[in-house]
Design an enzyme around this catalytic site. Structure first.
Site, PDB file in Angstrom:
ATOM      1  N   LYS A 111      36.527   0.974  89.563  1.00 53.93           N
ATOM      2  CA  LYS A 111      36.521   0.152  88.417  1.00 53.93           C
ATOM      3  C   LYS A 111      37.031   0.844  87.013  1.00 53.93           C
ATOM      4  O   LYS A 111      37.706   0.231  86.065  1.00 53.93           O
ATOM      5  CB  LYS A 111      35.200  -0.512  88.403  1.00 53.93           C
ATOM      6  CG  LYS A 111      34.956  -1.553  89.346  1.00 53.93           C
ATOM      7  CD  LYS A 111      33.393  -2.110  89.502  1.00 53.93           C
ATOM      8  CE  LYS A 111      33.318  -2.882  90.981  1.00 53.93           C
ATOM      9  NZ  LYS A 111      32.063  -3.185  90.914  1.00 53.93           N
ATOM     10  N   GLN A 146      26.046  -2.490  88.905  1.00 51.47           N
ATOM     11  CA  GLN A 146      26.531  -2.276  89.998  1.00 51.47           C
ATOM     12  C   GLN A 146      25.203  -2.381  91.045  1.00 51.47           C
ATOM     13  O   GLN A 146      24.409  -1.956  90.967  1.00 51.47           O
ATOM     14  CB  GLN A 146      26.872  -0.794  90.251  1.00 51.47           C
ATOM     15  CG  GLN A 146      27.878  -0.648  91.552  1.00 51.47           C
ATOM     16  CD  GLN A 146      29.042  -1.418  92.009  1.00 51.47           C
ATOM     17  OE1 GLN A 146      29.698  -1.512  91.053  1.00 51.47           O
ATOM     18  NE2 GLN A 146      28.947  -2.045  92.973  1.00 51.47           N
ATOM     19  N   ASP A 174      30.453 -10.245  86.105  1.00 47.23           N
ATOM     20  CA  ASP A 174      30.458 -10.301  87.712  1.00 47.23           C
ATOM     21  C   ASP A 174      29.924 -11.748  87.883  1.00 47.23           C
ATOM     22  O   ASP A 174      30.205 -12.222  89.270  1.00 47.23           O
ATOM     23  CB  ASP A 174      29.135  -9.255  88.111  1.00 47.23           C
ATOM     24  CG  ASP A 174      29.930  -8.304  88.931  1.00 47.23           C
ATOM     25  OD1 ASP A 174      30.818  -8.275  89.122  1.00 47.23           O
ATOM     26  OD2 ASP A 174      29.084  -7.325  89.154  1.00 47.23           O
TER      27      ASP A 174
END
Ligand code: NDP
Length: 280
Positions: A53, A97, A120
């Protein structure tokens, strides 16, 4: 033999598009779109995902910062930390995450994220917006799957699509997004009784179960399109949920690695630039 749906190639195109939008935003507003990545603990797969990422953010010309917190961080402290990032004007997207260490409740931590920075698409508000068909940030893996299917010219309107997996981050939002594309969707999970029969009917099979080889050659209809979301580590090797010989009957198929994985990362960057545009 199935055509290969090259997620790496498509992801590179998506990142080029993000880069152009980021440059235009920066020229107009005097700052780059910004992404913060929060990693709690040292989960080995997470370490490798956040590296991809960070690299993709660099390639797309975004500002990014990574925060590593110890696995022992208290839930309250983590929530406050995420909340402070939420107030930082340089940041348009914040990614926590997952998975978090067991002692931390995912829902509680995600609730500290401002929904407009939830790149997300995992907060309850953004998931509700998806259910309601309202504009919002959508989860990256389903976005990547839909984009790959469109890019490959697969007609979803009226197609029979089977999704294996009903997780909150992949299968469930993907099913809703396929409905938005007017597909007829069957969602299968660990209690499903007729997996083989359901898969055999499908024009498009999407495997997101995390079970290596759950989709076998004899289950797939000749000419079906197969998207393999699964990532399984077997004997030090990465494999998907789809047995390799499915390529003998499918008309098109994504590889693992190099299929959905790079698309997930590219869509995170696309969501960041989207969030940035909406916020300004
Ligand atoms: P989860 O473990 O959260 O969910 C797995 C889903 O698959 C569940 O709904 C489960 O059913 C279902 N399932 C498990 N076993 C079977 C079975 N034998 N038959 C039918 N259904 C089954 O995983 P995720 O959704 O997070 O991820 C799925 C896979 O995709 C994993 O391999 C993951 O690593 C990968 N992944 C890949 C990404 C990428 O970018 N390529 C991104 C995210 C995930 P039930 O609900 O009944 O338990």
């Amino acid at each position: 033999m199935a055509e290969r749906i090259d997620g790496r190639a498509r992801a590179a195109e998506v990142l080029e598009g993000v880069k152009a939008r980021a440059a235009a935003f920066s020229a107009a507003k005097g700052r780059l779109p910004g992404l913060a990545i929060v990693l709690v603990g040292e989960h080995p797969a997470s370490l490798s995902y956040i590296r991809s990422k960070e690299q993709a953010a660099g390639r797309a010309g975004l500002y990014s910062e990574t925060h590593r917190l110890p696995a022992t961080v208290a839930e309250d402290a983590l929530r406050r930390f995420v909340g402070r990032l939420g107030e930082d004007e340089r940041l348009d997207g914040i990614l926590v995450q997952l998975p978090l260490p067991d002692a931390l409740r995912q829902e509680e931590v995600l609730a500290a994220l401002p929904p407009e920075k939830d790149v997300d698409g995992f907060t309850t508000l953004n998931q509700g917006r998806l259910l309601a068909g309202e504009r919002g940030l959508r989860p990256c893996t389903p976005l990547g799957v839909i984009d790959l299917l469109r890019w490959h010219g697969v007609r979803l309107d009226g197609a029979e699509v089977v999704v294996i997996g009903r997780s909150r981050t992949v299968g469930r939002p993907l099913a809703l997004m396929l409905l938005e594309e007017h597909a007829s969707v069957t969602v299968l999970h660990s209690h499903s009784q007729s997996l083989s029969d359901d898969v055999r009917r499908a024009d498009v099979v999407i495997a997101a179960a995390g079970q290596a080889g759950i989709v076998r050659r004899e289950m797939v209809r000749e000419g079906a399109v197969v998207i393999d979301v699964g990532i399984n580590r077997i004997g030090g090797k990465l494999v998907g949920d789809v047995a390799p010989d499915v390529a003998e009957v499918a008309s098109a198929m994504t590889p693992v690695p190099g299929g959905v994985g790079p698309m997930t990362v590219a869509m995170l960057m696309a969501n960041t630039v989207e969030a940035c545009t909406w916020r300004s």
